[in-house]
Each structure stands twice: as structure tokens, then as C-alpha cells.
Write an enzyme that holds these catalytic residues in place. Structure first.
Site, PDB file in Angstrom:
ATOM      1  N   GLY A  78       0.767  -1.237   0.000  1.00 15.76           N
ATOM      2  CA  GLY A  78       0.000   0.000   0.000  1.00 15.76           C
ATOM      3  C   GLY A  78       0.795   1.283   0.000  1.00 15.76           C
ATOM      4  O   GLY A  78       0.228   2.364   0.155  1.00 15.76           O
ATOM      5  N   TRP A  80       2.321   2.877  -2.516  1.00 17.88           N
ATOM      6  CA  TRP A  80       1.916   3.752  -3.628  1.00 17.88           C
ATOM      7  C   TRP A  80       0.510   4.295  -3.396  1.00 17.88           C
ATOM      8  O   TRP A  80       0.220   5.438  -3.750  1.00 17.88           O
ATOM      9  CB  TRP A  80       1.990   2.987  -4.947  1.00 17.88           C
ATOM     10  CG  TRP A  80       3.364   2.945  -5.537  1.00 17.88           C
ATOM     11  CD1 TRP A  80       4.541   2.922  -4.855  1.00 17.88           C
ATOM     12  CD2 TRP A  80       3.707   2.920  -6.921  1.00 17.88           C
ATOM     13  NE1 TRP A  80       5.600   2.881  -5.725  1.00 17.88           N
ATOM     14  CE2 TRP A  80       5.128   2.875  -6.998  1.00 17.88           C
ATOM     15  CE3 TRP A  80       2.972   2.914  -8.104  1.00 17.88           C
ATOM     16  CZ2 TRP A  80       5.814   2.835  -8.214  1.00 17.88           C
ATOM     17  CZ3 TRP A  80       3.651   2.877  -9.331  1.00 17.88           C
ATOM     18  CH2 TRP A  80       5.051   2.850  -9.365  1.00 17.88           C
ATOM     19  N   ASP A  98      -5.531  -5.795  -5.154  1.00 23.43           N
ATOM     20  CA  ASP A  98      -4.469  -6.801  -5.126  1.00 23.43           C
ATOM     21  C   ASP A  98      -5.102  -8.151  -4.867  1.00 23.43           C
ATOM     22  O   ASP A  98      -6.111  -8.241  -4.171  1.00 23.43           O
ATOM     23  CB  ASP A  98      -3.429  -6.482  -4.036  1.00 23.43           C
ATOM     24  CG  ASP A  98      -2.100  -7.182  -4.283  1.00 23.43           C
ATOM     25  OD1 ASP A  98      -2.081  -8.439  -4.307  1.00 23.43           O
ATOM     26  OD2 ASP A  98      -1.079  -6.501  -4.450  1.00 23.43           O
ATOM     27  N   ASP A 114      -8.374 -10.470  -8.363  1.00 23.60           N
ATOM     28  CA  ASP A 114      -7.529 -10.463  -9.548  1.00 23.60           C
ATOM     29  C   ASP A 114      -8.109  -9.449 -10.533  1.00 23.60           C
ATOM     30  O   ASP A 114      -9.207  -9.633 -11.051  1.00 23.60           O
ATOM     31  CB  ASP A 114      -7.512 -11.862 -10.160  1.00 23.60           C
ATOM     32  CG  ASP A 114      -6.567 -11.982 -11.349  1.00 23.60           C
ATOM     33  OD1 ASP A 114      -6.117 -10.937 -11.860  1.00 23.60           O
ATOM     34  OD2 ASP A 114      -6.303 -13.116 -11.768  1.00 23.60           O
ATOM     35  N   ASP A 138       3.097  -1.249  -9.859  1.00 19.27           N
ATOM     36  CA  ASP A 138       4.451  -1.515  -9.366  1.00 19.27           C
ATOM     37  C   ASP A 138       4.635  -3.023  -9.199  1.00 19.27           C
ATOM     38  O   ASP A 138       5.459  -3.475  -8.423  1.00 19.27           O
ATOM     39  CB  ASP A 138       4.672  -0.791  -8.032  1.00 19.27           C
ATOM     40  CG  ASP A 138       6.139  -0.762  -7.625  1.00 19.27           C
ATOM     41  OD1 ASP A 138       7.006  -0.676  -8.510  1.00 19.27           O
ATOM     42  OD2 ASP A 138       6.424  -0.835  -6.406  1.00 19.27           O
ATOM     43  N   LYS A 178       6.069  -0.885 -13.859  1.00 12.06           N
ATOM     44  CA  LYS A 178       7.442  -1.356 -13.686  1.00 12.06           C
ATOM     45  C   LYS A 178       7.821  -2.313 -14.817  1.00 12.06           C
ATOM     46  O   LYS A 178       7.040  -3.173 -15.217  1.00 12.06           O
ATOM     47  CB  LYS A 178       7.587  -2.076 -12.349  1.00 12.06           C
ATOM     48  CG  LYS A 178       9.002  -2.582 -12.066  1.00 12.06           C
ATOM     49  CD  LYS A 178       9.064  -3.386 -10.780  1.00 12.06           C
ATOM     50  CE  LYS A 178       8.905  -2.500  -9.572  1.00 12.06           C
ATOM     51  NZ  LYS A 178       9.055  -3.256  -8.297  1.00 12.06           N
TER      52      LYS A 178
END
Length: 227
Positions: A78, A80, A98, A114, A138, A178
Site C-alpha cells: 500500500g 503507492w 491486489d 484479480d 508496481d 514497472k
């Protein structure tokens, strides 16, 4: 909140005991103990040192603005999400999702599931109350130590994050994910350049120098898929 923690000073902190720990574990723990970003995150109530990566990217690219609708994919633990909530303010909306359970973040809607599933996507859209202005990812898989395999795995996550962003972003929106150095896959880069006005690669100072990670950022989404 300062964007970047001050440089570390003083003597290196050493492990009090290495008994029962592998050499790799000892190296990791020693690095954590002496990482200024880890220390700064704890001092400022941030859940991870990764929060500074988003802060530094935002300082450079101005991704986050008051009143924005933001989605944080693969958000746990958490860090970000915390940064996004502070940046968008009370008029904004932050939705974190998540597959793993995540503790609530004040000011954000936290969903477990998901995001690739149709039901989860609908839940995210409903929680935002409209299309997103920014989609963040990320996410990173567990590394194998095999460069080619790790590159393929992280690019796979970035691609599914981009697919999600194409479905929920508002025109003019932005996307950040990322990736690993070694080149963004040509197909993904072509899609980004087609769908966004500007595409950049960024390695924020908080990314460790010995890490191959970096971020691909698309700004100025050209259109949106039908919801």
C-alpha cells in the site's frame, strides 16, 4: 512530505546475529538496515520504500494531481496507494486492488481480487465512479535469477496492466508500470506509442543502483475502449 530522504550518514549498522541465516539473507538484512529509504519510510508512516519511487516520478513528471481518479494495481502493501491518496486529496478517488489481502488505507477504496477478472474490473470502475485519470502498476513477480526469464515475467505483468489501463482510462489519462532494463518489448512499446501522446522510461533515484528495474510511463491517452 519531502520527496526524497536525506543521504545516510554515520557508521554502517551491522546485524546483531547472523546465526541461522544464509549469506544471501544476511546481505539482504544488512542492506535493509542501512537503506535510507527504508528508514525514511518507517519514520513517515509509509508502508514501503517503494513509495519514494512514485514520489520521485511524480516530482519529475507531475503524474498526480488534486481531484484525480487513480487505480493502483497489485497495490499491497500500500505504499503507492498512500502517496496517491495524499496527492489527489479529498476531491480525488483512489482504488487499490491486489490478489493478496491488504490493510485499509484511509482515503482509498481497497479491493481484494484479480484485476484481470471481469468482475474485479467492474468493481474498480464502480468504486471510481467513472474512468480513471491514472493507472499505476508496481507489480513484479518473484525473481528466478535468470535474466531472460525474469524479463519475460515482469513484461507479462506490465502488458496485462496496460490492457487494463486501455479499458478504464479516460482520454488524456496516464499509465505507469514497472519493467526491467533490457528494453521494453517492441510490441508493448508500439502499443504505448500508438495509444499515448508521450512515452518515457524513468529510473527514480529510489530504485537501487544494482537493480535492473525501471518504469515506463505513458501520458496523454488517446482514446478509450467501450466499458
Amino acid at each position: 512530505m519531502a520527496k526524497t530522504p536525506p543521504g545516510s550518514r554515520g557508521m554502517t549498522t551491522r546485524l546483531k546475529t547472523a546465526e541461522g541465516r544464509s549469506t544471501a539473507s544476511q546481505r539482504w538484512l544488512t542492506r535493509q538496515l542501512n537503506d535510507p529509504y527504508v528508514k525514511a519510510a518507517k519514520e513517515r508512516g509509509l508502508r514501503s520504500r517503494a513509495a519514494f519511487k512514485l514520489l520521485e516520478m511524480d516530482e519529475k513528471l507531475h503524474l498526480l494531481k488534486p481531484g484525480m481518479r487513480v487505480v493502483d494495481l497489485g497495490a499491497a502493501p500500500g505504499g503507492w496507494t498512500q502517496v496517491a491518496v495524499q496527492a489527489v486529496g479529498p476531491r480525488g478517488q483512489v482504488v487499490a486492488i491486489d490478489i493478496l489481502p491488504m490493510d485499509p488505507v484511509a482515503g482509498a477504496t481497497v479491493l481484494q481480487g484479480d484485476f484481470q477478472e471481469e468482475e474485479a474490473e467492474a468493481r474498480v470502475i464502480a468504486a471510481m465512479g467513472g474512468r480513471a485519470d491514472l493507472v499505476l502498476s508496481d507489480m513484479a513477480p518473484n525473481t528466478t535469477g535468470h535474466t531472460s526469464t525474469d524479463h519475460l515475467r515482469i513484461m507479462g505483468l506490465a502488458e496485462i496492466a496496460l490492457d487494463f489501463a486501455q479499458r478504464v482510462l479516460a482520454p488524456g489519462g496516464a499509465f505507469a508500470a514497472k519493467v526491467l532494463q533490457g528494453g521494453t518489448e517492441a510490441e508493448m512499446l508500439a502499443v504505448l506509442k500508438r495509444d499515448f501522446v508521450s512515452v518515457k522510461h524513468v529510473k527514480p533515484p529510489a530504485s537501487r543502483k544494482d537493480s535492473a528495474e525501471m518504469y515506463v510511463v505513458g501520458v496523454g491517452f488517446r482514446g478509450a475502449l467501450a466499458l
